[in-house]
Design an enzyme around this catalytic site. Structure first.
Site, short mmCIF file in Angstrom:
data_model
loop_
_atom_site.label_atom_id
_atom_site.label_comp_id
_atom_site.label_asym_id
_atom_site.label_seq_id
_atom_site.Cartn_x
_atom_site.Cartn_y
_atom_site.Cartn_z
N ILE A 32 -3.09 99.36 -37.19
CA ILE A 32 -2.68 100.44 -36.78
C ILE A 32 -1.31 100.39 -36.63
O ILE A 32 -1.25 99.38 -35.52
CB ILE A 32 -4.08 101.90 -35.75
CG1 ILE A 32 -3.25 102.88 -35.62
CG2 ILE A 32 -3.52 100.79 -34.68
CD1 ILE A 32 -3.68 103.73 -34.48
N SER A 33 -0.22 100.61 -36.86
CA SER A 33 1.18 100.39 -36.40
C SER A 33 1.39 100.45 -35.01
O SER A 33 0.93 101.59 -34.77
CB SER A 33 2.36 100.87 -37.29
OG SER A 33 2.20 101.17 -38.47
N GLN A 34 2.30 100.31 -34.40
CA GLN A 34 2.84 100.01 -33.09
C GLN A 34 3.65 101.29 -33.20
O GLN A 34 4.38 102.07 -34.02
CB GLN A 34 3.76 99.06 -33.31
CG GLN A 34 4.92 98.39 -31.30
CD GLN A 34 5.79 97.64 -31.54
OE1 GLN A 34 5.87 96.66 -32.47
NE2 GLN A 34 6.50 97.48 -31.07
#
Length: 223
Positions: A72-74
């Site tokens: 899950i992206s920053q």
């Protein structure tokens, strides 16, 4: 990745809302200026998208594993890409790389009509049973090859690629409207340059260069 089959209670406490506000403040300080994007980040309970083991740190501004070698992206990266995309209500947005569906929900929160593709069958099946997504009737999920796009639903106003592409996929350019925009990280495995491409005509593209990022690779085919 979240175990959707388990009897998990999805609760958004005052503490978590407070941590989310702190997260929004931190990405604002890092240069995100679009208040609609910041509000979307502030409205979405990121901890729902993570395994319960990560709940205590879900609002740290960093990426987390979600299974199948994906992340899950920053939040800053999500906000950065979304801001570059300049999403407007009711636009048709194609997202390549559903992952946890966090980015897709941010786009849906901005009232876009979102079409998102995931190539990993396990992640796709998990997201399909994710209760939180049911509040977005403007969000549609597809299992497929991101390089192929979704020609059946084209053309799209916007295209967002959330994985590192070695080159700009031609089929995605073809599926954009004239005047449409694509945001995509392009480069090798270590570092990629964020690009924004505007489709001026069927034969002419305008390209803008932005900051460097590090994404998981964009792979062809389905798994």
């Amino acid at each position: 990745m979240v175990n959707f089959a388990a009897m998990r209670r999805y609760e958004d406490t005052y503490k978590q809302k407070g941590l989310r506000k702190q997260l929004v403040d931190s990405i604002r300080q890092k240069g995100i200026t679009d208040e609609n994007v910041l509000a979307a980040i502030g409205n979405i309970p990121r901890h729902f998208f993570l395994d319960t083991a990560f709940e205590g740190i879900a609002y740290d501004d960093r990426a987390f594993p979600i299974g199948e070698g994906q992340t899950i992206s920053q939040p800053y990266t999500v906000a950065y890409q979304t801001q570059l995309l300049e999403v407007k209500p009711y636009e048709k947005v194609l997202e390549i790389g559903t992952g946890s569906a966090y980015q897709a929900c941010v786009l849906a929160e901005l009232k876009a009509n979102v079409f998102t593709i995931e190539r990993q069958r396990k992640l796709f099946d998990l997201v399909k049973s994710f209760p939180f997504k049911s509040q977005y009737h403007n969000l549609r999920f597809f299992y497929g090859d991101g390089y192929e796009g979704l020609s059946t639903y084209a053309p799209f106003d916007k295209v967002l690629v959330t994985a590192a592409a070695p080159h700009i996929p031609e089929k995605l350019l073809q599926q954009m409207k004239i005047g449409g925009k694509m945001v995509i990280p392009v480069g090798g495995h270590e570092v990629q340059r964020m690009l924004r491409i505007t489709k001026v005509s069927d034969t002419e593209m305008e390209q803008e260069l932005f900051d460097n990022f590090s994404f998981v690779p964009m792979l062809a085919g389905k798994k």
